[in-house]
Write a protein that holds these residues in place. Structure first.
Motif, PDB file in Angstrom:
ATOM      1  N   UNK A   1       0.833  -1.207   0.000  1.00 17.71           N
ATOM      2  CA  UNK A   1       0.000   0.000   0.000  1.00 17.71           C
ATOM      3  C   UNK A   1       0.866   1.254   0.000  1.00 17.71           C
ATOM      4  N   UNK A   2       2.056   1.176   0.629  1.00 15.53           N
ATOM      5  CA  UNK A   2       2.979   2.313   0.567  1.00 15.53           C
ATOM      6  C   UNK A   2       3.492   2.474  -0.858  1.00 15.53           C
ATOM      7  N   UNK A   3       3.833   1.329  -1.493  1.00 15.12           N
ATOM      8  CA  UNK A   3       4.295   1.382  -2.885  1.00 15.12           C
ATOM      9  C   UNK A   3       3.233   2.020  -3.778  1.00 15.12           C
ATOM     10  N   UNK A   4       1.987   1.669  -3.537  1.00 19.16           N
ATOM     11  CA  UNK A   4       0.892   2.236  -4.326  1.00 19.16           C
ATOM     12  C   UNK A   4       0.830   3.750  -4.194  1.00 19.16           C
ATOM     13  N   UNK A   5       1.022   4.229  -2.964  1.00 21.55           N
ATOM     14  CA  UNK A   5       1.011   5.681  -2.741  1.00 21.55           C
ATOM     15  C   UNK A   5       2.137   6.352  -3.523  1.00 21.55           C
ATOM     16  N   UNK A   6       3.326   5.714  -3.505  1.00 23.10           N
ATOM     17  CA  UNK A   6       4.468   6.278  -4.226  1.00 23.10           C
ATOM     18  C   UNK A   6       4.187   6.288  -5.732  1.00 23.10           C
ATOM     19  N   UNK A   7       3.593   5.204  -6.237  1.00 27.99           N
ATOM     20  CA  UNK A   7       3.275   5.134  -7.657  1.00 27.99           C
ATOM     21  C   UNK A   7       2.301   6.246  -8.037  1.00 27.99           C
ATOM     22  N   UNK A   8       1.320   6.495  -7.169  1.00 29.17           N
ATOM     23  CA  UNK A   8       0.356   7.564  -7.438  1.00 29.17           C
ATOM     24  C   UNK A   8       1.046   8.925  -7.477  1.00 29.17           C
ATOM     25  N   UNK A   9       1.960   9.147  -6.527  1.00 25.35           N
ATOM     26  CA  UNK A   9       2.683  10.417  -6.493  1.00 25.35           C
ATOM     27  C   UNK A   9       3.490  10.585  -7.781  1.00 25.35           C
TER      28      UNK A   9
ATOM     29  N   UNK B   1     -12.317   2.656  -7.193  1.00 16.50           N
ATOM     30  CA  UNK B   1     -11.048   2.173  -7.735  1.00 16.50           C
ATOM     31  C   UNK B   1     -10.057   1.973  -6.594  1.00 16.50           C
ATOM     32  N   UNK B   2     -10.038   2.936  -5.668  1.00 17.52           N
ATOM     33  CA  UNK B   2      -9.101   2.884  -4.547  1.00 17.52           C
ATOM     34  C   UNK B   2      -9.364   1.666  -3.662  1.00 17.52           C
ATOM     35  N   UNK B   3     -10.638   1.455  -3.273  1.00 13.85           N
ATOM     36  CA  UNK B   3     -10.952   0.345  -2.355  1.00 13.85           C
ATOM     37  C   UNK B   3     -10.609  -1.005  -2.956  1.00 13.85           C
ATOM     38  N   UNK B   4     -10.747  -1.118  -4.281  1.00 12.31           N
ATOM     39  CA  UNK B   4     -10.405  -2.383  -4.929  1.00 12.31           C
ATOM     40  C   UNK B   4      -8.931  -2.712  -4.694  1.00 12.31           C
ATOM     41  N   UNK B   5      -8.109  -1.699  -4.510  1.00  7.02           N
ATOM     42  CA  UNK B   5      -6.678  -1.940  -4.285  1.00  7.02           C
ATOM     43  C   UNK B   5      -6.325  -1.989  -2.802  1.00  7.02           C
TER      44      UNK B   5
END
Lengths: 270, 337
Positions: free
Chosen positions: B14-22, B271-275
């Protein structure tokens, strides 16, 4: 005249929905350390009483007392450290895992500056152990059977670590095996020192598991006391309008209600 | 250990996902500065940012940068407002656009422009807040207050939105001056970004955003039902008042600045909750970032599709969001959150 050993009570409380009062001037004491079961026919006010005790319903007159003080005058978070609740038909969000759901029971013990701790982790593990759901920890709650799900909800309430636990019809919608499983679990929690209050529909299960019964009808308490004193043919008829005979449960020697047959005796053919 | 104890997906993912979004946000921000009726390559963008004498400089600093900043802020505000609204109502169809909040803000703004001759942005902002608050309360009451089911809330929202939209159109048809002033704004647009005082948008969104993210833990309790939440020590009424206040500021600010944009708040949290799964501690920050990505991407797309003119961002969002909404409605399990 007040009972000093009652951690939770109603004092002259009028409870209902909107303007319709279900109970008026109701005074009930929940005895400390007992497994209290509230029984009565449909619409007798037993769930309403439980909701008032759990503070999800505010009495329009009178008071609900927790440790002798008005429950609505105390901060809801400090009440949540004393009193846990498993309501009827709780909802779980889609995709939540068993461990995450049980962990949400830690809410009243956390704060802005006090985040998830090793103690929280240990309490959650213990709650899952006590309800035998440890093996399900990583499973989604929506994949579980009804009985498993109810054990998970009880685990969540246990993770709250409250000396008092209220359960609103915890066996509804479960098959007989899972009903017994949930009630055995409740008896176990009671044996370990918790004060339990449950609403149950099945009179025989109530007589078997409760250590204290409250029988209600039309919003009022008709009788209360140990099952052996309450589950008598007279009181059952008075509360439920059900003619019956009472025998000893061959397993537990608790009272067992046998409804009388109302079919007319066979008439000889003319 | 954390993975098995607190459930999937693991925190590291989930941290990686945040970084990818940034990262995605950074790329889109550059694109948003570069793309437009006058397209630029990267060296031009760079000189536009740094060289005051370059002919790209006024375009970049006065038009494209404010537009990018506004798109980012409004997207984050709408994404978070949608996530808060869905969590608060336990209704997967909740969205400040669909539940009349944005249209309410728009109707209030149009009224003030037409009848009072409102021109300042501060005035617009305050009027938008009022309109957003009135519409959200009206919607809640029409749907049956505490007895509001997802379906009733969606229907009440549709009614409030339709009424508000008809009103906005009527005022604009009667008053061509208002129409001219608000032509793009009323479909949801970033075209007028250079006229918007950015601190007055970013300030309220940051404040309400911080407050909104702090609601994550009580919202996690509320997800288990009002009775369970009460048992856990959350007062659902207090939480809802706080949530509506945050949503009003977030959606009201976005609407005051860009006009009524629908579907961002609906699509993004799904979309967010699915991840991330249902934990609001992750859903809320993710929804902010994803909302910003979604709105910036829609704005860039609108500029690419209709060059040298452009499609307004509100229209692009509706074209993408509409089918997604129909898909959600047709899904069987839509009512559980």
């Amino acid at each position: 005249m007040t009972v000093p050993t009652s951690p939770l009570s109603t004092a002259n409380a009028t409870i209902g929905y909107g303007r319709v009062a279900v109970s008026e001037g109701l005074t009930v004491d929940i005895p400390e350390g007992e497994f209290t079961v509230i029984i009565g026919p449909n619409a007798c006010g037993k769930s309403t009483l439980l909701k008032a005790l759990a503070r999800t319903l505010r009495p329009s007159a009178g008071r609900v007392l927790l440790d002798g003080r008005d429950i609505h005058a105390q901060s809801t978070r400090s009440v949540a450290k004393r009193l846990g609740l498993l309501p009827q038909g709780p909802t779980a969000p889609d995709g939540i895992t068993v461990a995450d759901l049980v962990a949400r029971g830690r809410y009243p013990h956390q704060g802005l500056l006090r985040q998830w701790s090793a103690e929280d982790e240990a309490v959650v593990a213990e709650a899952m152990e006590a309800t035998a759901v440890t093996d399900l920890a990583a499973r989604g709650v929506d994949e579980l059977s009804g009985g498993q799900r109810q054990r998970v909800w009880i685990a969540m309430a246990l993770a709250q670590q409250t000396p008092l636990l209220l359960l609103d019809e915890p066996t509804t919608y479960l098959d007989i095996t899972h009903q017994i499983e949930v009630l055995d679990l409740c008896a176990e929690l009671h044996r370990k020192g918790r004060t339990l209050v449950a609403v149950l529909h099945d009179l025989n299960q109530a007589a078997r598991y409760a250590t204290h019964l409250i029988a209600m009808r039309d919003g009022a308490v008709v009788a209360e006391g140990p099952p052996a004193d309450i589950v008598t043919a007279d009181i059952v008829d008075e509360v439920f309008d059900l003619p019956c005979v009472i025998i000893d449960d061959p397993e537990t020697a608790t009272p067992l209600v046998i409804p009388r047959s109302v079919r007319p005796a066979p008439v000889a053919a003319v | 250990m954390t993975a098995t104890a607190t459930g999937a997906p693991p925190t590291s993912r989930r941290v990686q996902g945040l970084l990818a979004l940034a990262g995605a946000l950074a790329v889109l921000a550059v694109l948003s500065v570069a793309v437009g009726s006058r397209a630029m390559n990267l060296p031009e963008v760079w000189s536009g940012l740094t060289d005051t004498a370059s002919d790209a400089y006024p375009v970049v600093t006065q038009m494209r940068l404010p537009r990018t900043a506004l798109g980012l802020t409004a997207g984050a505000a709408l994404g978070l407002a949608g996530a808060l609204m869905q969590a608060m109502t336990r209704n997967p169809l909740a969205d400040p656009g669909l539940l009349g909040v944005n249209t309410g803000a728009a109707a209030a703004v149009v009224t003030a422009v037409h009848f009072i001759g409102l021109t300042t942005f501060t005035g617009t902002l305050l009027v938008a807040f009022a309109g957003a608050a009135i519409a959200s309360v009206a919607c809640y009451l029409i749907a049956g207050a505490a007895g509001a089911t997802p379906a009733r809330l969606a229907l009440a929202g549709a009614a409030v939105t339709a009424a508000g939209y008809a009103y906005v159109s009527a005022v604009q048809l009667l008053d061509t001056a208002t129409l001219e002033q608000m032509r793009f704004w009323s479909v949801g647009s970033l075209v007028t970004a250079h006229t918007v005082p950015l601190p007055m948008v970013i300030g309220p969104v940051l404040a309400a955003g911080a407050a909104g993210v702090l609601l994550a833990r009580p919202l996690n309790a509320l997800a288990l039902g009002d009775a369970t939440a009460t048992g856990l020590g959350v007062d659902p009424r207090v939480l809802r008042v706080a949530g509506i206040a945050a949503i009003t500021v977030l959606a009201g600010t976005a609407t005051a600045a860009c006009g009524p944009i629908v579907f961002v708040g609906l699509v993004v949290p799904h979309v967010v909750r699915a991840y991330t799964g249902p934990d609001q501690n992750w859903v809320l920050p993710y929804s902010m970032l994803t909302g910003a990505v979604f709105l910036l991407a829609a704005d860039v797309l609108g500029r690419v599709l209709a060059r040298p003119s452009e499609l307004q961002v509100g229209i692009v969002c509706a074209v993408v969001g509409g089918p997604f909404f129909l898909y959600l409605v047709s899904r069987r399990k839509v009512a559980r959150l």
